[in-house]
Design a protein around this motif. Structure first.
Motif, mmCIF file in Angstrom:
data_model
loop_
_atom_site.group_PDB
_atom_site.id
_atom_site.type_symbol
_atom_site.label_atom_id
_atom_site.label_comp_id
_atom_site.label_asym_id
_atom_site.label_seq_id
_atom_site.Cartn_x
_atom_site.Cartn_y
_atom_site.Cartn_z
ATOM 1 N N ALA A 5 3.417 16.156 8.115
ATOM 2 C CA ALA A 5 3.743 14.895 7.457
ATOM 3 C C ALA A 5 2.512 14.212 6.904
ATOM 4 O O ALA A 5 1.419 14.321 7.442
ATOM 5 C CB ALA A 5 4.454 13.977 8.447
ATOM 6 N N LYS A 6 2.729 13.489 5.829
ATOM 7 C CA LYS A 6 1.688 12.599 5.314
ATOM 8 C C LYS A 6 1.388 11.532 6.357
ATOM 9 O O LYS A 6 2.213 11.241 7.226
ATOM 10 C CB LYS A 6 2.165 11.928 4.026
ATOM 11 C CG LYS A 6 2.249 12.859 2.833
ATOM 12 C CD LYS A 6 2.637 12.076 1.585
ATOM 13 C CE LYS A 6 2.618 12.988 0.358
ATOM 14 N NZ LYS A 6 2.955 12.232 -0.876
ATOM 15 N N TYR A 8 0.623 7.612 6.873
ATOM 16 C CA TYR A 8 0.610 6.249 6.360
ATOM 17 C C TYR A 8 -0.115 5.372 7.374
ATOM 18 O O TYR A 8 -0.020 5.591 8.579
ATOM 19 C CB TYR A 8 2.024 5.725 6.153
ATOM 20 C CG TYR A 8 2.737 6.216 4.911
ATOM 21 C CD1 TYR A 8 2.243 7.276 4.155
ATOM 22 C CD2 TYR A 8 3.918 5.616 4.492
ATOM 23 C CE1 TYR A 8 2.912 7.723 3.020
ATOM 24 C CE2 TYR A 8 4.590 6.054 3.357
ATOM 25 C CZ TYR A 8 4.090 7.102 2.625
ATOM 26 O OH TYR A 8 4.749 7.544 1.498
ATOM 27 N N ASP A 47 -2.511 8.122 3.147
ATOM 28 C CA ASP A 47 -1.780 8.349 1.900
ATOM 29 C C ASP A 47 -1.161 7.064 1.350
ATOM 30 O O ASP A 47 -0.926 6.947 0.147
ATOM 31 C CB ASP A 47 -0.681 9.395 2.126
ATOM 32 C CG ASP A 47 -1.257 10.756 2.468
ATOM 33 O OD1 ASP A 47 -1.916 11.355 1.609
ATOM 34 O OD2 ASP A 47 -1.060 11.217 3.611
ATOM 35 N N TYR A 88 10.141 4.481 6.858
ATOM 36 C CA TYR A 88 9.622 5.756 6.342
ATOM 37 C C TYR A 88 9.644 6.781 7.479
ATOM 38 O O TYR A 88 8.600 7.077 8.076
ATOM 39 C CB TYR A 88 8.202 5.585 5.795
ATOM 40 C CG TYR A 88 8.113 4.632 4.624
ATOM 41 C CD1 TYR A 88 8.286 5.077 3.318
ATOM 42 C CD2 TYR A 88 7.851 3.275 4.829
ATOM 43 C CE1 TYR A 88 8.206 4.200 2.243
ATOM 44 C CE2 TYR A 88 7.767 2.387 3.756
ATOM 45 C CZ TYR A 88 7.949 2.853 2.469
ATOM 46 O OH TYR A 88 7.869 1.986 1.405
ATOM 47 N N VAL A 91 7.179 10.235 7.769
ATOM 48 C CA VAL A 91 5.719 10.236 7.759
ATOM 49 C C VAL A 91 5.158 9.986 9.157
ATOM 50 O O VAL A 91 5.842 9.448 10.030
ATOM 51 C CB VAL A 91 5.142 9.182 6.781
ATOM 52 C CG1 VAL A 91 5.739 9.361 5.394
ATOM 53 C CG2 VAL A 91 5.354 7.754 7.280
ATOM 54 N N TRP A 93 2.331 7.879 11.309
ATOM 55 C CA TRP A 93 1.743 6.548 11.150
ATOM 56 C C TRP A 93 0.444 6.446 11.922
ATOM 57 O O TRP A 93 0.423 6.651 13.133
ATOM 58 C CB TRP A 93 2.716 5.472 11.643
ATOM 59 C CG TRP A 93 3.868 5.251 10.702
ATOM 60 C CD1 TRP A 93 5.108 5.813 10.766
ATOM 61 C CD2 TRP A 93 3.872 4.414 9.547
ATOM 62 N NE1 TRP A 93 5.886 5.381 9.736
ATOM 63 C CE2 TRP A 93 5.156 4.520 8.963
ATOM 64 C CE3 TRP A 93 2.915 3.583 8.958
ATOM 65 C CZ2 TRP A 93 5.502 3.816 7.810
ATOM 66 C CZ3 TRP A 93 3.269 2.889 7.802
ATOM 67 C CH2 TRP A 93 4.545 3.007 7.230
#
Length: 197
Positions: A5-6, A8, A47, A88, A91, A93
């Motif tokens: 996952a990206k 954030y 990101d 979200y 993603v 965190w």
């Protein structure tokens, strides 16, 4: 369960700052309000970046900052973290509490480089007291899904640290342990200023 996952960034700035006696997010350790300083640090390494706030703080935040308003479903820091996860859910965190005046971008880069994406979270900890610091941590999507279930069960309290202690958490030890200093009182505020001088 492995996450690619990206990441954030999330500045937790929705607390009431009762012990400090003033909003910790507004203290200008670095010449700007702390919540803005941390937002800019996270923006360098993530990101996307958001500020976690209470509904009544909405009008205080400038338009240059993205926000996620706490849904007030859960108590404590999980309120902000899980509100962000709901917004979200795909993603990871990178969560930072606004009471950490000494955290720096190098420490955030090191945490990201040490990320173990198949754990529930990757957290900083102190070597002499190796407990996860849940508010300087990368929470993976699956870990947050499990944390939501944990909180919804309602039998376990609302402590993110307790949740991480009892689940698969990857601990990372910072080169400079001062970065994990919490300033939650006037005395700790003065200590932080002394360290920054």
């Amino acid at each position: 369960m492995t996450s690619i996952a990206k990441i954030y960034g999330l500045v937790l700035s929705g607390g009431k700052s009762i012990r400090m006696g003033k909003d910790k997010g507004l203290i200008a350790y670095h010449g700007v309000p702390q919540r803005e300083y941390l937002y800019r640090l996270l923006a360098e390494v993530c990101d996307n970046t958001f500020m976690s706030i209470r509904k009544e703080q909405t009008n205080e935040i400038g338009a240059t900052f993205q926000t996620i308003v706490d849904e007030d479903v859960f108590k404590g820091p999980f309120n902000g973290i899980l509100s962000a996860h709901k917004a979200y859910p795909e993603v990871a965190w990178l969560v930072l509490a606004c009471d950490m005046p000494l955290i720096d971008v190098e420490s955030l880069r090191n945490l990201i480089a040490s990320r173990k994406s198949n754990a529930y979270a990757t957290c900083y900890a102190l070597k002499e007291n190796p407990l996860p610091e849940p508010l300087c941590a990368i929470w993976e999507p699956y870990g947050l899904k499990m944390a939501t279930s944990y909180m919804e069960a309602g039998r376990n309290g609302s402590c993110p640290r307790k949740f991480l202690i009892n689940n698969d958490t990857h601990l990372v030890y910072p080169e400079n342990e001062n970065v994990l200093m919490n300033a939650n009182s006037e005395l700790e505020y003065q200590e932080a200023l002394a360290k920054l001088a």
